[in-house]
Scaffold this motif. Structure first.
Motif, PDB file in Angstrom:
ATOM      1  N   ASN A 183       0.823  -1.151  -0.012  1.00 54.42           N
ATOM      2  CA  ASN A 183      -0.044  -0.038   0.292  1.00 54.42           C
ATOM      3  C   ASN A 183       0.728   1.315   0.000  1.00 54.42           C
ATOM      4  O   ASN A 183       0.347   2.126  -0.677  1.00 54.42           O
ATOM      5  CB  ASN A 183      -0.858   0.024   1.113  1.00 54.42           C
ATOM      6  N   ILE A 184       1.843   1.210   0.681  1.00 53.60           N
ATOM      7  CA  ILE A 184       2.882   2.446   0.812  1.00 53.60           C
ATOM      8  C   ILE A 184       3.513   2.755  -0.680  1.00 53.60           C
ATOM      9  O   ILE A 184       3.755   3.895  -0.866  1.00 53.60           O
ATOM     10  CB  ILE A 184       3.802   2.530   1.958  1.00 53.60           C
ATOM     11  N   LEU A 185       3.732   1.538  -1.124  1.00 53.24           N
ATOM     12  CA  LEU A 185       4.402   1.942  -2.419  1.00 53.24           C
ATOM     13  C   LEU A 185       3.291   2.307  -3.662  1.00 53.24           C
ATOM     14  O   LEU A 185       3.780   3.306  -4.217  1.00 53.24           O
ATOM     15  CB  LEU A 185       4.934   0.579  -3.220  1.00 53.24           C
ATOM     16  N   LYS A 186       2.070   1.985  -3.436  1.00 55.44           N
ATOM     17  CA  LYS A 186       1.259   2.696  -4.190  1.00 55.44           C
ATOM     18  C   LYS A 186       0.800   4.001  -3.960  1.00 55.44           C
ATOM     19  O   LYS A 186       0.639   4.953  -4.881  1.00 55.44           O
ATOM     20  CB  LYS A 186      -0.140   1.884  -4.045  1.00 55.44           C
ATOM     21  N   ALA A 187       0.851   4.322  -2.572  1.00 50.29           N
ATOM     22  CA  ALA A 187       0.876   5.872  -2.037  1.00 50.29           C
ATOM     23  C   ALA A 187       1.835   6.673  -2.792  1.00 50.29           C
ATOM     24  O   ALA A 187       1.683   7.817  -3.113  1.00 50.29           O
ATOM     25  CB  ALA A 187       0.557   5.899  -0.546  1.00 50.29           C
ATOM     26  N   ARG A 188       3.193   6.114  -2.623  1.00 46.17           N
ATOM     27  CA  ARG A 188       4.331   6.999  -3.004  1.00 46.17           C
ATOM     28  C   ARG A 188       4.168   7.298  -4.735  1.00 46.17           C
ATOM     29  O   ARG A 188       4.201   8.346  -5.118  1.00 46.17           O
ATOM     30  CB  ARG A 188       5.699   6.019  -2.967  1.00 46.17           C
ATOM     31  N   ASP A 189       3.558   6.213  -5.514  1.00 50.51           N
ATOM     32  CA  ASP A 189       3.321   6.369  -6.789  1.00 50.51           C
ATOM     33  C   ASP A 189       2.382   7.442  -7.122  1.00 50.51           C
ATOM     34  O   ASP A 189       2.356   8.279  -8.045  1.00 50.51           O
ATOM     35  CB  ASP A 189       3.232   5.088  -7.577  1.00 50.51           C
ATOM     36  N   ARG A 190       1.159   7.293  -6.365  1.00 49.53           N
ATOM     37  CA  ARG A 190       0.229   8.299  -6.580  1.00 49.53           C
ATOM     38  C   ARG A 190       0.759   9.787  -6.142  1.00 49.53           C
ATOM     39  O   ARG A 190       0.327  10.692  -6.884  1.00 49.53           O
ATOM     40  CB  ARG A 190      -0.918   7.870  -5.540  1.00 49.53           C
ATOM     41  N   ILE A 191       1.239   9.964  -5.208  1.00 45.28           N
ATOM     42  CA  ILE A 191       1.760  11.454  -4.708  1.00 45.28           C
ATOM     43  C   ILE A 191       2.812  11.728  -5.861  1.00 45.28           C
ATOM     44  O   ILE A 191       2.664  12.991  -6.111  1.00 45.28           O
ATOM     45  CB  ILE A 191       2.412  11.243  -3.541  1.00 45.28           C
ATOM     46  N   GLU A 192       3.703  10.791  -6.301  1.00 48.53           N
ATOM     47  CA  GLU A 192       4.495  11.205  -7.315  1.00 48.53           C
ATOM     48  C   GLU A 192       3.816  11.747  -8.623  1.00 48.53           C
ATOM     49  O   GLU A 192       4.195  12.814  -9.089  1.00 48.53           O
ATOM     50  CB  GLU A 192       5.511  10.128  -7.643  1.00 48.53           C
ATOM     51  N   GLU A 193       2.908  10.833  -9.284  1.00 47.22           N
ATOM     52  CA  GLU A 193       1.953  11.548 -10.098  1.00 47.22           C
ATOM     53  C   GLU A 193       1.573  12.617  -9.966  1.00 47.22           C
ATOM     54  O   GLU A 193       1.323  13.367 -11.071  1.00 47.22           O
ATOM     55  CB  GLU A 193       0.718  10.418 -10.714  1.00 47.22           C
ATOM     56  N   PHE A 194       0.934  12.732  -8.886  1.00 50.56           N
ATOM     57  CA  PHE A 194       0.157  14.070  -8.586  1.00 50.56           C
ATOM     58  C   PHE A 194       1.148  15.197  -8.855  1.00 50.56           C
ATOM     59  O   PHE A 194       0.540  16.407  -9.536  1.00 50.56           O
ATOM     60  CB  PHE A 194      -0.196  14.162  -6.945  1.00 50.56           C
ATOM     61  N   PHE A 195       2.332  15.297  -8.205  1.00 54.03           N
ATOM     62  CA  PHE A 195       3.489  16.497  -8.779  1.00 54.03           C
ATOM     63  C   PHE A 195       3.776  16.419  -9.951  1.00 54.03           C
ATOM     64  O   PHE A 195       3.857  17.684 -10.547  1.00 54.03           O
ATOM     65  CB  PHE A 195       4.355  16.374  -7.606  1.00 54.03           C
ATOM     66  N   TRP A 196       3.831  15.413 -10.791  1.00 55.48           N
ATOM     67  CA  TRP A 196       4.082  15.290 -11.953  1.00 55.48           C
ATOM     68  C   TRP A 196       3.047  16.066 -12.657  1.00 55.48           C
ATOM     69  O   TRP A 196       3.271  17.021 -13.813  1.00 55.48           O
ATOM     70  CB  TRP A 196       4.411  13.954 -12.550  1.00 55.48           C
TER      71      TRP A 196
END
Length: 295
Positions: free
Chosen positions: A201-214
């Motif tokens: 779950n934390i890996l998915k959260a990291r990817d979502r946040i990264e995409e948000f700032f992208w």
């Protein structure tokens, strides 16, 4: 360390740009490889045979690492030389935990330290604090279904001198993301260990946040190319660092457990760990494994 994103060509879309598709395929491949390696790493030793058996070595103790609440490897009471011959009533014997050769471990709990920067008009005024609170709320909502949340958020405003330009003001925002939001145990489904689920779950959260700032950077360059808002995300400023934590009674020791350097190994007698640090502390009065306090 920070990640850099390539800007799509004008008029492109992040969903269809060739580079974006290539990056997505690379991430999918990498995730598959990491998932495979995570499964392979369940039982850690450098002495497994092709069939998954563990053979002893005459005159040399063998350290076997078994993940807590998981099946142990198959321990064959002989060495490789005798295994290739016909043997009747072998006299070889595995020595158990009293001799520190069979060791329990857990996978570490992952969390992430993240940092970003936003431009602002001034270091004074209420708008900086408002942006900070709104950003935290957005990120929490973005990952709430994963039982993850933002903790320890903070920001500071600094003046930055740009060569051949005046001073600009930037907000330096930092926060931590972990998978232990209120009610997180519900995702474990009553399992004794939950590292696989929480770490996934934390890996998915990291990817979502990264995409948000992208996407913040994409919108800035393709929708505000002439009139840039005074407060906006600074492209390429997103930084993320993974942090490992061990449960109480466990810790890492690369020197002592080189075959399981990334594992949270149960604290040996004479050591203890009372919290989520990654090191077992010395306590000579401890005589059991997995101590969480020093009498």
């Amino acid at each position: 360390m920070g990640r850099r994103w390539a800007r799509p060509e004008a008029g492109g879309s992040p969903a269809v740009a060739p580079r974006a598709r290539a990056v997505m395929r690379a991430w999918v491949l990498l995730s598959a490889v990491l998932s495979y390696l995570a499964g392979v790493g369940r039982q850690r030793t450098s002495l497994f045979s092709r069939k998954g058996f563990v053979y002893g070595t005459v005159g040399h103790p063998v350290k076997i690492y078994v993940e807590l609440h998981q099946n142990s490897p198959i321990l064959v009471c002989m060495d490789m030389n005798h295994a290739s011959k016909e043997t009747v009533d072998p006299t070889f014997l595995w020595i158990g935990p009293n001799e520190n050769t069979l060791t329990a471990y857990r996978e570490p709990d992952y969390s992430y330290h993240m940092a970003v920067r936003f431009t602002t008009k001034s270091c004074a005024g209420r708008y900086n604090g408002l942006l900070f609170r709104v950003l935290k709320k957005i990120l929490d909502n973005l990952i709430s279904d994963l039982s993850c949340h933002v903790i320890e958020p903070s920001y500071k405003c600094h003046s930055v001198k740009i060569p051949d330009h005046d001073f600009i003001y930037e907000l330096f925002i930092a926060f931590q993301v972990n998978p232990f939001a209120p009610g997180w145990k519900s995702v474990c489904h009553e399992s004794a260990d939950c590292e696989d689920t929480t770490n996934h779950n934390i890996l998915k959260a990291r990817d979502r946040i990264e995409e948000f700032f992208w996407r913040q950077a994409f919108i800035l360059y393709h929708h505000f190319n002439k009139t840039v808002p005074a407060m906006h995300f600074v492209d390429h400023s997103f930084q993320v660092i993974r942090v490992d934590n061990c449960r109480p009674g466990f810790g890492k020791n690369e020197g002592l457990h080189s075959n399981c350097a990334t594992c949270c190994v149960v604290c040996s007698p004479g050591t203890f760990s009372p919290d989520v640090n990654v090191t077992c502390q010395i306590c000579v009065s401890v005589h059991a494994y997995g101590a969480t306090s020093c009498p």
